[in-house]
Design a protein around this motif. Structure first.
Motif, PDB file in Angstrom:
ATOM      1  N   ILE A 249       0.827  -1.208  -0.004  1.00 40.23           N
ATOM      2  CA  ILE A 249       0.014   0.147  -0.153  1.00 40.23           C
ATOM      3  C   ILE A 249       0.802   1.252   0.033  1.00 40.23           C
ATOM      4  N   SER A 250       0.630   2.361  -1.004  1.00 37.87           N
ATOM      5  CA  SER A 250       1.319   3.605  -0.854  1.00 37.87           C
ATOM      6  C   SER A 250       0.470   4.654  -0.837  1.00 37.87           C
ATOM      7  N   ASP A 251       0.874   5.841  -0.925  1.00 40.87           N
ATOM      8  CA  ASP A 251       0.329   7.022  -0.716  1.00 40.87           C
ATOM      9  C   ASP A 251      -0.291   7.446   0.328  1.00 40.87           C
ATOM     10  N   TYR A 252       0.244   6.577   1.394  1.00 43.75           N
ATOM     11  CA  TYR A 252      -0.656   6.873   2.837  1.00 43.75           C
ATOM     12  C   TYR A 252       0.206   8.291   3.493  1.00 43.75           C
ATOM     13  N   GLY A 253      -0.372   8.830   4.414  1.00 45.15           N
ATOM     14  CA  GLY A 253       0.215   9.817   5.300  1.00 45.15           C
ATOM     15  C   GLY A 253       0.327  11.236   4.000  1.00 45.15           C
ATOM     16  N   LEU A 254       1.148  12.056   4.699  1.00 43.27           N
ATOM     17  CA  LEU A 254       1.465  13.384   3.925  1.00 43.27           C
ATOM     18  C   LEU A 254       0.436  14.148   3.574  1.00 43.27           C
ATOM     19  N   GLY A 255      -0.653  14.125   4.598  1.00 47.24           N
ATOM     20  CA  GLY A 255      -1.820  14.936   4.413  1.00 47.24           C
ATOM     21  C   GLY A 255      -1.429  16.453   4.127  1.00 47.24           C
ATOM     22  N   PHE A 256      -0.591  16.890   4.858  1.00 41.03           N
ATOM     23  CA  PHE A 256      -0.045  18.411   4.681  1.00 41.03           C
ATOM     24  C   PHE A 256       0.330  18.655   3.389  1.00 41.03           C
ATOM     25  N   LEU A 257       0.463  17.769   2.500  1.00 41.87           N
ATOM     26  CA  LEU A 257       0.934  17.952   1.079  1.00 41.87           C
ATOM     27  C   LEU A 257      -0.301  17.541   0.158  1.00 41.87           C
ATOM     28  N   ARG A 258      -1.163  16.634   0.489  1.00 43.92           N
ATOM     29  CA  ARG A 258      -2.118  16.124  -0.424  1.00 43.92           C
ATOM     30  C   ARG A 258      -3.341  17.319  -0.344  1.00 43.92           C
ATOM     31  N   VAL A 259      -3.353  17.853   0.705  1.00 44.36           N
ATOM     32  CA  VAL A 259      -4.818  18.677   0.969  1.00 44.36           C
ATOM     33  C   VAL A 259      -4.708  19.915  -0.143  1.00 44.36           C
ATOM     34  N   HIS A 260      -3.696  20.066  -0.747  1.00 42.67           N
ATOM     35  CA  HIS A 260      -3.450  20.909  -1.930  1.00 42.67           C
ATOM     36  C   HIS A 260      -3.852  20.123  -3.381  1.00 42.67           C
ATOM     37  N   ASP A 261      -3.482  18.981  -3.326  1.00 47.41           N
ATOM     38  CA  ASP A 261      -3.781  18.218  -4.621  1.00 47.41           C
ATOM     39  C   ASP A 261      -5.149  18.229  -5.355  1.00 47.41           C
ATOM     40  N   ARG A 262      -5.161  18.311  -6.359  1.00 43.77           N
ATOM     41  CA  ARG A 262      -6.528  18.179  -7.063  1.00 43.77           C
ATOM     42  C   ARG A 262      -6.940  16.874  -7.039  1.00 43.77           C
ATOM     43  N   ILE A 263      -8.430  16.419  -6.780  1.00 40.55           N
ATOM     44  CA  ILE A 263      -8.828  15.218  -6.842  1.00 40.55           C
ATOM     45  C   ILE A 263      -9.679  15.079  -8.035  1.00 40.55           C
ATOM     46  N   ASP A 264      -9.166  14.112  -9.135  1.00 37.52           N
ATOM     47  CA  ASP A 264      -9.882  14.117 -10.496  1.00 37.52           C
ATOM     48  C   ASP A 264     -10.972  13.452 -10.109  1.00 37.52           C
ATOM     49  N   LYS A 265     -12.187  13.173 -10.996  1.00 39.35           N
ATOM     50  CA  LYS A 265     -13.280  12.606 -10.927  1.00 39.35           C
ATOM     51  C   LYS A 265     -13.176  11.149 -10.740  1.00 39.35           C
ATOM     52  N   GLN A 266     -12.432  10.562 -11.394  1.00 36.59           N
ATOM     53  CA  GLN A 266     -12.379   9.033 -11.439  1.00 36.59           C
ATOM     54  C   GLN A 266     -11.768   8.750  -9.758  1.00 36.59           C
ATOM     55  N   LYS A 267     -10.837   9.431  -9.234  1.00 36.00           N
ATOM     56  CA  LYS A 267     -10.617   8.981  -7.854  1.00 36.00           C
ATOM     57  C   LYS A 267     -11.395   9.329  -6.885  1.00 36.00           C
ATOM     58  N   MET A 268     -12.719   9.987  -7.196  1.00 36.18           N
ATOM     59  CA  MET A 268     -13.763  10.160  -6.244  1.00 36.18           C
ATOM     60  C   MET A 268     -14.814   9.099  -6.175  1.00 36.18           C
ATOM     61  N   LEU A 269     -14.470   7.823  -7.150  1.00 32.04           N
ATOM     62  CA  LEU A 269     -15.207   6.741  -7.042  1.00 32.04           C
ATOM     63  C   LEU A 269     -14.981   5.986  -5.948  1.00 32.04           C
ATOM     64  N   TRP A 270     -13.809   6.093  -5.499  1.00 34.78           N
ATOM     65  CA  TRP A 270     -13.152   5.319  -4.277  1.00 34.78           C
ATOM     66  C   TRP A 270     -13.594   6.166  -2.898  1.00 34.78           C
ATOM     67  N   ILE A 271     -13.861   7.378  -2.827  1.00 35.71           N
ATOM     68  CA  ILE A 271     -14.256   8.119  -1.535  1.00 35.71           C
ATOM     69  C   ILE A 271     -16.011   7.750  -1.214  1.00 35.71           C
ATOM     70  N   ALA A 272     -15.697   7.487   0.234  1.00 30.86           N
ATOM     71  CA  ALA A 272     -16.946   7.361   0.774  1.00 30.86           C
ATOM     72  C   ALA A 272     -18.041   8.262   0.392  1.00 30.86           C
TER      73      ALA A 272
END
Length: 843
Positions: free
Chosen positions: A449-472
């Motif tokens: 599993i990758s891409d964990y943590g680093l919330g202080f960096l990811r909060v500024h990243d754009r979330i594409d539409k396809q990635k939203m399909l995994w979000i609750a």
């Protein structure tokens, strides 16, 4: 008090209480109605004290006085009484005219009011006595005392109360000097022969009575003679005290020095650790377009082939095919390939962010992809991760041509659960970005599993539409909300659905809706909220418990989703404790696949699997799977008795009238749509649909799979959901008509068996079935009618019911029945967890 002051005894250790009658405490009356304070007057100069010094000497003096029977304030009524007495003194029989002209006779004595009140009370008592008995002897004091009890307003303006025993209720005032050195009444004592009531006027004793100090103790610190003072160590052992003091100062300085040294060492250690996660851009070597080849340490690390490529003995690693994507760059760092995740903005790292990076650097788990650090000095902010040669799980699902078997997929799902469980138990507590793209696969076919943590960096990243399909859904509704562990469990379920169905999330390529429409419906939620299909390949023989687990994980309510630890526990129970290595399984599977690769055998095998699947699907629609499997194995199906099961009957209210308004095809279409909704609800519960006869619907729980006492809860929840589903069900050709049900439920012993050869049916027999049918036929529209036995188990299972009373049941006589109202929400969660654990253990 002047003498006390002269003896230096006027300290906070002492308090002097003067109890005096016929006194007004600090106020001393003079002739002619004048008065002065106690500390004023010629007597104050006896000990050489000034008036102010005498006043201060009385700070620890308290008075308990009766105020000479007067109120605290002189009333107009008392002044009128005083002037009346002076005037009457000049009249007969006193004739005090010339002798009373002196100014000191201009006001009455303070006891005059008490004397007038006493005489008035006596006169009233005598009058009562003579009124009661005109011949009574007014000199008989005992007779007069029998009429002495009374309450009247005294000349001073207050109430005078005389008890039956001739005792006057007295008011005693508790008076002292306040912080301004003026008399103040702190409390009143209401006294009679039986009790004393203490009425305080202060709120804080220390502040109001003792002027910020404390109440003096019963005995002074040094005793009343001043010779009992406790030992003073500093005074008696001065030299030792100085040595100890110097030692303590030295120890404190040494401790401070040691602490500063430890802090400095810790800071240097932190600086060294910070250098470990800071990857310089110069250390990242760009991959050339030609083949970049370097020695590899082991055969496992050299495997770059795809899952279907077959074995390779190459000891060279080719990375030519890895090109820049929208999210990643690939570099060589210290002779190892690394993946650099791009981030939108540069941020100024705080100490908290640096501490998180130090902790992430030391995170280590077999199912966690190692993070190497952050590149801060490059043209773009990059987070550096170890490279996994087989790409992501999404790549394997979309591009791999090799068919995965049940064990292979189960192993990958177990790896994801183990990695996610480690994250949830670590300081990170949540992943927040789990997708099939973040589940990487190394050359040993192990999930990282990758891409964990680093919330202080990811909060500024754009979330594409396809990635939203995994979000609750609950996180989609609040775009900037904090990620949760429940949201991770939902994402885990979506990834599992991808893996089990070998399709993209929600099979978006073959779906009528677009990504935006699916996301909109996810945010909307509700009863028909979209979820990925779980139509798995029948040839894989996927464990049904695994499918149920996936459905539980993507439940709409976050509180109803299992925790990742519960998921791991259920996966462990499904595997039966098998810890076989996936690589061994992969090699075995490759050998088997290679040996059966001939086209003719492959085609025949496919035809056989397809025909077997069709026959199995048809057979499983007629009979329960366990019964059908026994028949396929050649076993004789003997009738079986089930001591406890719950039977469900339902019937569409006024179906005949409704059907008369429809054509036959419309009736069939209506029942098909209705039973499709019912069947989708049944899939959520451990319930078997026995049969449908017209508009009648017969289900049972507790057979053929025994589930303890859970059968009543499964049937009850299913019945409640069926009733709820009718509120949104519409008849296509008659939108104004509404469907309603009568439902009957009973618990008891049932005999089940297969009847017939040409068209075998799994049938139920027993009086319990008949009683359930009677519950339905004697029920009411929109209500769930339950028997006495079913009611007992419902109450034990945490449901709420209401007694209907006694009802005449055909063939049964008079029976007490009940209405099912709903489930007790306070125990629902615990019951669900218990049921899931029990269900998993049974499987």
């Amino acid at each position: 008090m002047q003498a006390v002051a002269a003896e230096d005894a006027n300290t906070s250790e002492y308090v002097y209480i003067m109890a005096e009658t016929n006194s007004r405490g600090f106020i001393v009356d003079d002739f002619g109605g004048e008065w002065h304070y106690l500390w004023e007057g010629s007597s104050n100069s006896v000990n050489g004290l000034s008036v102010e010094e005498s006043r201060k000497s009385m700070t620890n003096l308290l008075f308990l006085v009766d105020n000479m029977g007067m109120n605290e304030e002189v009333t107009a009524q008392y002044l009128n009484f005083s002037s009346l007495v002076i005037q009457m003194m000049k009249e007969p029989p006193f004739y005090c005219v010339e002798d009373c002209t002196d100014a000191k006779y201009s006001s009455v004595a303070k006891y005059a009011g008490q004397l007038a009140d006493a005489f008035y009370a006596y006169a009233v008592a005598v009058n009562r006595t003579l009124t009661a008995n005109t011949t009574a002897n007014y000199r008989n004091g005992s007779l007069i005392l029998e009429n002495i009890a009374m309450t009247f307003q005294g000349v001073g303006g207050g109430d005078v109360v005389v008890d039956p025993d001739s005792a006057r209720r007295s008011l005693i005032y508790f008076i002292g000097l306040n912080s301004s050195l003026l008399p103040q009444t702190y409390a009143r004592l209401l006294i009679n022969n039986q009790s004393t009531d203490f009425i305080k006027y202060y709120e804080n004793e220390s502040k109001d009575v003792w002027n910020g100090g404390e109440r003096p103790s019963a005995r002074p610190t040094c005793g009343f003679t001043g010779t009992e003072c406790p030992a003073n160590f500093v005074r008696d052992y001065l030299a030792i005290t100085v040595v100890i003091f110097i030692f303590i100062i030295f120890a404190i300085l040494a401790a401070i020095g040691g602490l500063l040294y430890a802090i400095r060492v810790r800071q240097k250690e932190i600086e060294k650790q910070d250098l470990l996660w800071q990857v310089g851009f110069a250390e990242l070597q760009v991959i050339q377009k030609k083949l970049y080849i370097f020695p590899v340490k082991s055969r496992a690390e050299s495997s770059q082939r795809s899952f279907a490529s077959g074995p390779s003995t190459s000891t060279k690693l080719t990375i030519e095919s890895r090109k820049e994507t929208s999210r990643y760059l690939f570099y060589v760092h210290r002779n190892e390939i690394v993946a650099a995740n791009k981030h939108e903005l540069r941020v100024l790292l705080t100490e908290e962010n640096k501490a998180q990076m130090r902790q992430m650097r030391i995170l280590d788990h077999e199912n966690l992809n190692k993070t190497l650090g952050i590149c801060l000095n490059g043209p773009q902010l990059l987070s550096i991760w170890k490279y996994c040669s087989r790409g992501s799980l999404s790549d394997v699902i979309s591009k791999s041509s090799m068919q995965m078997d049940n064990f292979f997929m189960f192993s990958l799902i177990r790896d994801i659960a183990n990695g996610l469980g480690y994250i949830h138990s670590s300081f990170l507590e949540v992943h927040g970005q789990l997708t099939s793209r973040s589940c990487l696969i190394d050359n040993r076919w192990q999930i990282k599993i990758s891409d964990y943590g680093l919330g202080f960096l990811r909060v500024h990243d754009r979330i594409d539409k396809q990635k939203m399909l995994w979000i609750a859904p609950e996180l989609l509704r609040e775009e900037w909300s904090e990620r949760t562990q429940e949201g991770d469990v939902y994402s885990f379920a979506i990834v599992c659905a991808e893996l089990l169905t070998r399709s993209s999330p929600f099979d978006i390529e073959n779906r009528r809706e677009t990504e935006e429409e699916v996301i909109y419906n996810l945010k909307k939620g509700g009863f028909n909220a979209p979820r990925p299909s779980l139509d798995v390949d029948e040839s894989l023989e996927t464990n049904p418990a695994l499918l149920h687990l996936v459905r539980d994980c993507w439940t709409e309510k976050p509180s109803e989703r299992p925790t990742i630890e519960q998921v791991k526990s259920q996966l462990k129970s499904m595997s039966g404790g098998n810890k076989r290595n996936l690589m061994d399984h992969v090699f075995d599977m490759l050998e088997t696949y290679a040996s059966t690769l001939e086209n003719e055998v492959s085609e025949r095998t496919k035809e056989l699997v397809e025909e077997k699947r069709k026959s199995d699907v048809l057979l499983y629609r007629i009979l329960p799977k366990s019964i059908a499997d026994k028949l396929k194995s050649g076993h004789v199906i003997e009738p079986e008795t089930f001591e406890q099961a719950t039977i469900f009957f339902s019937d569409v209210v006024q179906f005949t009238t409704l059907a008369s308004k429809c054509t036959p095809l419309q009736v069939v279409s209506l029942l098909n749509e209705l039973y499709t909704v019912f069947d989708s609800i049944i899939e959520k519960h451990d319930v078997y649909k026995v049969e449908t006869i017209g508009d009648g619907y017969l289900c049972v729980s507790g057979l053929p799979h025994r589930n303890g006492n859970e059968h009543i809860r499964h049937i009850a929840r299913m019945a409640i959901e069926l009733i709820s589903s009718l509120s949104i069900f519409r008849i296509g050709h008659m939108p104004n008509e509404r469907i309603n049900l009568r439902i009957g439920i009973n618990c008891g012993s049932v005999v089940a068996g297969v009847v017939g050869l040409t068209m075998p049916r799994y049938c139920l027999f027993g009086d319990s079935v008949n009683t359930a049918s009677r519950m339905e036929s004697n029920g009411k529209p929109g209500k769930i009618h339950v028997s006495l036995e079913a009611n007992r188990m419902l109450i034990q299972g945490g449901f709420q019911t209401e007694s209907r009373g006694e009802v005449i049941i055909k063939g049964k006589g008079v029976m007490e029945t009940f209405w099912l109202l709903g489930e007790d929400t306070l125990v629902k969660t615990n019951l669900k967890n218990i049921a899931q654990n029990h269900y998993s253990s049974e499987l």
